[in-house]
Scaffold this active site. Structure first.
Site, PDB file in Angstrom:
ATOM      1  N   ARG A 243      36.450  35.874  48.843  1.00  0.00           N
ATOM      2  CA  ARG A 243      37.143  34.913  49.708  1.00  0.00           C
ATOM      3  C   ARG A 243      36.413  34.620  51.014  1.00  0.00           C
ATOM      4  O   ARG A 243      36.411  33.470  51.465  1.00  0.00           O
ATOM      5  CB  ARG A 243      38.570  35.392  49.972  1.00  0.00           C
ATOM      6  CG  ARG A 243      39.476  35.261  48.754  1.00  0.00           C
ATOM      7  CD  ARG A 243      40.890  35.764  49.041  1.00  0.00           C
ATOM      8  NE  ARG A 243      41.761  35.581  47.903  1.00  0.00           N
ATOM      9  CZ  ARG A 243      41.866  36.433  46.889  1.00  0.00           C
ATOM     10  NH1 ARG A 243      41.133  37.525  46.883  1.00  0.00           N
ATOM     11  NH2 ARG A 243      42.685  36.203  45.882  1.00  0.00           N
TER      12      ARG A 243
ATOM     13  N   TYR B  19      39.843  41.407  30.390  1.00  0.00           N
ATOM     14  CA  TYR B  19      39.176  40.536  29.434  1.00  0.00           C
ATOM     15  C   TYR B  19      38.715  41.373  28.233  1.00  0.00           C
ATOM     16  O   TYR B  19      39.000  42.572  28.146  1.00  0.00           O
ATOM     17  CB  TYR B  19      38.037  39.784  30.115  1.00  0.00           C
ATOM     18  CG  TYR B  19      38.543  38.882  31.226  1.00  0.00           C
ATOM     19  CD1 TYR B  19      39.517  37.912  30.969  1.00  0.00           C
ATOM     20  CD2 TYR B  19      38.092  39.014  32.537  1.00  0.00           C
ATOM     21  CE1 TYR B  19      40.008  37.095  31.983  1.00  0.00           C
ATOM     22  CE2 TYR B  19      38.583  38.206  33.556  1.00  0.00           C
ATOM     23  CZ  TYR B  19      39.547  37.251  33.276  1.00  0.00           C
ATOM     24  OH  TYR B  19      40.048  36.455  34.273  1.00  0.00           O
TER      25      TYR B  19
ATOM     26  N   SER C   1      30.419  37.563  45.461  1.00  0.00           N
ATOM     27  CA  SER C   1      31.104  38.081  44.277  1.00  0.00           C
ATOM     28  C   SER C   1      31.367  36.967  43.267  1.00  0.00           C
ATOM     29  O   SER C   1      31.552  35.800  43.645  1.00  0.00           O
ATOM     30  CB  SER C   1      32.430  38.712  44.697  1.00  0.00           C
ATOM     31  OG  SER C   1      32.967  39.510  43.677  1.00  0.00           O
ATOM     32  N   PRO C   2      31.401  37.293  41.968  1.00  0.00           N
ATOM     33  CA  PRO C   2      31.757  36.276  40.968  1.00  0.00           C
ATOM     34  C   PRO C   2      33.146  35.710  41.242  1.00  0.00           C
ATOM     35  O   PRO C   2      34.096  36.461  41.455  1.00  0.00           O
ATOM     36  CB  PRO C   2      31.734  37.059  39.652  1.00  0.00           C
ATOM     37  CG  PRO C   2      30.854  38.239  39.918  1.00  0.00           C
ATOM     38  CD  PRO C   2      31.075  38.592  41.350  1.00  0.00           C
TER      39      PRO C   2
END
Length: 789
Positions: free
Chosen positions: A737, A595, A435-436
């Site tokens: 993670r 964002y 994942s980013p």
């Protein structure tokens, strides 16, 4: 049955230490071995608490108030797990032996959908009649000397608290005790979208049976299981709108029962159903922030509820009783005992409630899954709560699980996560995505050696797709000074170096770039210096859909003008062009987490009154314009995905239903997949964290729109990935993670499953490490002889 004077004698006993009825519970002063115990509610939890406390200390005076008659009960069968039974056996063998004599046991689950029945074995259930359970507990309480007061309303809890050492409120989901002290317990009660009714059949199902009925009014479902040699519990459930359309709201009890029996005639073999003052109801999830106040403590449904589809209500109440009794024995004071009880039980209950909520939502959204292949539908149902997983089910029923895998297209010996997936011209060799993850480690937007090592290591680790962090399209679009960009040639050259490394050293691994603009969440400190906190100096001006700061202390952005919108759209297209030149295999447009583009989508952050604000269609306009512009410069054969926040986790914000429409709009414009995250749009969000907690949003989008999805959010094990993929809830799983903890997570997942095949390839220099290293011996020989002194 109590004598007419039983209530009066109880009131006289209360009067010996009487205080005003409105008095609040006092801070406990007694030891944990409370001598006078009042229990409100004579259900299984209250009765079992009474028996345990009296057995552990016969000197205790234990009184149970129950408003109903001894043989009144409004359910039929009760299911208990082996774990719960083990606790009962240890604490009170007498009760355990009585239960054992009456239990009905079975191993199978039948799932019937569109006239196809699939059976899964090896599950292990035990059930008995609720009335028989109460009889056993009544008898045990009487043997031990518990004072049972039936057809008796308990005195007000404040009066009990003033007169007894301990008050146990086991008075159910509609607990008057909880409501009396609501400011202290701080309950949260949520109602849900389905109606259900408890009924019974005069025969025993030979399995736990789930049957789906597709009617002219909508989908309905039956949950059935045996509880005696000649009886079964039958629960009929459907969404509120289906219930109303079918006319159940106008039917009496007998008519409802007859209608249900007719709808599910095949499951019942044409036999009738019966009720016991049964009524249609809506499930209510109860959560309390605190379980005790002074010397009053909540137990069972008064403290928490969990949806019946995982059969947990009585189980949780009995386990509460066991824990409370143990804590009262172990702790030196009542105050510490109640604190220990809450600390022990709350995490267990929270985990059960998360599983129950997942199961509840699955049945609420059952209509989404009706067109799945029958065996996959059955697997999806079995794994709906996330407590039964692919690996767990394989242990229980290897043949059924193998059949689901074959239907899915898994080659022999291939776990679902190692099957390929195609997006446009790109074929990913497995379903794992790195994942980013923002690293905040760039200088002037240029990715350096850190990024080469970080992304290179994860590419070597076996994932099918490795994503960059959010790469910013302008200097003003950065989140922090440490964020990377693609707005200069130097940045593009550095990214090409990383892409070339991945393609050369980890062939078969794809690398994708995520493009975004920080919007109102920019000009902040590095994460470890203060996440989302504004810079102390060196700030740059912020822009957003509307001039709303992210936090009160955050910088206020300027509302973008039309000319500025055009400039930003061109910044995205320029960055996409550079990304294509750098050789990225996939591009993702970041429209999540508050964002810039996400800020246009949410009504909480977009207050514009022009063509780019207001209705959902207008809020979508600018993100879609950016998407279309990027698609024009991005190579046709390479996939373009979009990350969205599927819910804002805040009142008035976007919901799961809105997310479906947002995803549908992007798909209509050519998005190849939707990367489904949630939240981080507003600072005062209230997310519901838990294992795989964002997956249901991806699941809903996938089935409602048909567009491929990437699921993210606390997916931490390869077993979870296999389960989600095989159930059809997602197409790809993105993990963040776990890949920080272990860059070679995917390689290790293959090794742990004994998989060797094209879905994951160990780099030649690492092949010697493809087996788990040996560890020191822990199975030392055990003593065989005991020698006398």
């Amino acid at each position: 049955m109590p004598t007419p004077g039983a209530r009066g004698s109880a009131d006289m006993r209360l009067g010996r230490r009487a205080r005003p009825a409105e008095t609040d519970p006092q801070p406990p002063e007694t030891t944990s071995h409370a001598l006078r115990v009042a229990i409100i509610g004579g259900g299984p939890g209250g009765l079992y608490s009474a028996a345990l406390l009296k057995r552990l200390d016969p000197a205790r005076e234990v009184t149970v108030w129950e408003r109903n008659a001894p043989d009144d009960t409004f359910g039929f069968g009760v299911v208990l797990s082996d774990e719960t039974l083990g606790g009962i056996e240890h604490a009170d063998p007498t009760v355990y032996e009585a239960l054992q004599r009456d239990f009905i046991r079975w191993d199978d689950i039948d799932i019937v959908h569109r006239s196809t029945r699939h059976t899964s074995s090896g599950h292990g259930f035990a059930a008995l009649g609720r009335r028989r359970l109460l009889e056993i507990l009544h008898q045990r309480c009487r043997e031990l000397g518990v004072d049972l007061l039936f057809r008796s309303e308990a005195p007000p809890p404040a009066q009990l608290a003033a007169s007894y050492d301990l008050v146990i409120a086991a008075d159910g989901v509609h607990s008057t005790t909880r409501e009396a002290y609501a400011p202290m317990f701080r309950p949260h009660v949520a109602t849900h979208h389905c109606r259900y009714i408890w009924l019974a059949a005069g025969f025993a199902f030979d399995a736990f049976r789930f049957e789906i009925a597709e009617t002219e009014h909508g989908v309905m479902q039956l949950h059935g299981y045996p509880y005696a040699a000649d009886a079964s519990t039958v629960i009929v459930e459907m969404r509120e709108e289906v219930w109303r359309a079918a006319g159940f709201g106008e039917l009496g009890e007998d008519e409802s029962v007859e209608r249900c029996a007719k709808i599910f005639a095949d499951a019942l073999g044409g036999r009738p159903l019966r009720s016991n003052k049964s009524a249609w109801t809506t499930f209510r999830t109860v959560v309390n922030e605190h379980w005790s106040h002074g010397n009053v403590v909540l137990l069972g449904d008064a403290a928490h509820t969990a949806h019946f589809s995982i059969g947990s209500g009585t189980k949780l109440a009995v386990e509460d009783a066991l824990a409370l009794a143990a804590c009262l024995e172990e702790q030196p004071s009542l105050e510490r005992a109640l604190a220990a009880y809450e600390a022990e039980r709350k995490p267990v209950v929270a985990s059960t409630q998360r599983a129950a909520h997942a199961s509840l939502e699955w049945f609420e959204n059952l209509g989404l899954y009706l067109d799945q292949p029958p065996r996959q539908f059955a697997f999806n149902l079995l794994t709906r709560s996330r407590r039964v997983t692919h690996d767990n089910l394989r242990l229980r029923d290897a043949s059924f699980t193998a059949a689901v895998e074959r239907d899915f297209g898994c080659p022999p010996g291939t776990p679902p996560m190692f099957t390929p997936f195609r997006l446009r011209g790109l074929t990913l060799r497995n379903r794992v995505v790195v994942s980013p993850m923002d690293m905040y480690s760039a200088t002037d937007g240029v990715p350096g050696d850190f990024h080469l090592v970080h992304l290179g290591a994860r590419a070597l680790g076996g994932a099918g797709l490795v994503m960059t962090e959010m790469v910013c399209v302008s200097a003003e679009g950065r989140i922090t000074p440490g964020c990377t960009g693609l707005y200069t040639g130097r940045q593009a050259d550095s990214w090409k170096r990383i892409v070339d490394f991945v393609h050369a050293q980890a062939p078969g691994t794809a690398i994708g770039v995520q493009l975004g603009h920080s919007g109102r969440k920019g000009s902040t400190k590095l994460m470890w210096e203060g996440m989302d906190e504004p810079l102390e100096d060196g700030n740059w001006p912020l822009v957003a859909a509307s001039p709303l700061p992210y936090k009160p202390e955050s910088q206020s952005p300027r509302q973008l003008s039309r000319a500025q919108l055009t400039d930003i759209r061109e910044q995205f297209t320029a960055a996409a062009w550079r990304a294509a030149r750098a050789g990225f295999d996939l591009l993702e447009l970041h429209c999540a987490h508050g964002y810039l583009l996400s800020g246009f989508l949410s009504p909480l952050t977009n207050r514009r009154t022009d063509a780019y604000g207001g209705s959902p269609e207008k809020r979508l306009r600018f993100p879609l314009e950016v998407f279309d512009a990027v698609r024009k410069v991005w190579p046709e054969e390479r996939p373009l995905t979009v990350r969205i926040s599927a819910t804002d986790w805040a009142e008035g914000g976007n919901t799961a239903g809105d997310a479906v429409e947002i995803a549908r709009a992007f798909a209509a414009h050519g998005a190849d997949a939707i990367d489904v995250s949630t939240g981080q749009v507003v600072a005062d969000e209230q997310p519901e964290f838990g294992r795989s907690y964002q997956t249901p949003f991806a699941d809903r989008i996938r089935h409602a729109t048909g567009v491929p999805v990437i699921a993210v959010g606390a997916i931490s094990s390869w077993d979870d990935v296999n389960s989600l993929i095989l159930a059809g809830r997602t197409d790809l799983c993105a993990l963040a993670r776990p890949h920080l903890y272990d860059p070679h997570w995917t390689l290790h997942a293959a090794a742990e499953q004994g998989y060797v095949g094209p879905g994951v390839v160990w780099p030649a220099p690492y092949r010697a490490g493809s087996r788990r290293p040996q560890t020191g011996r822990t199975d030392a020989p055990k003593p065989r002889l005991t020698l006398g002194s």
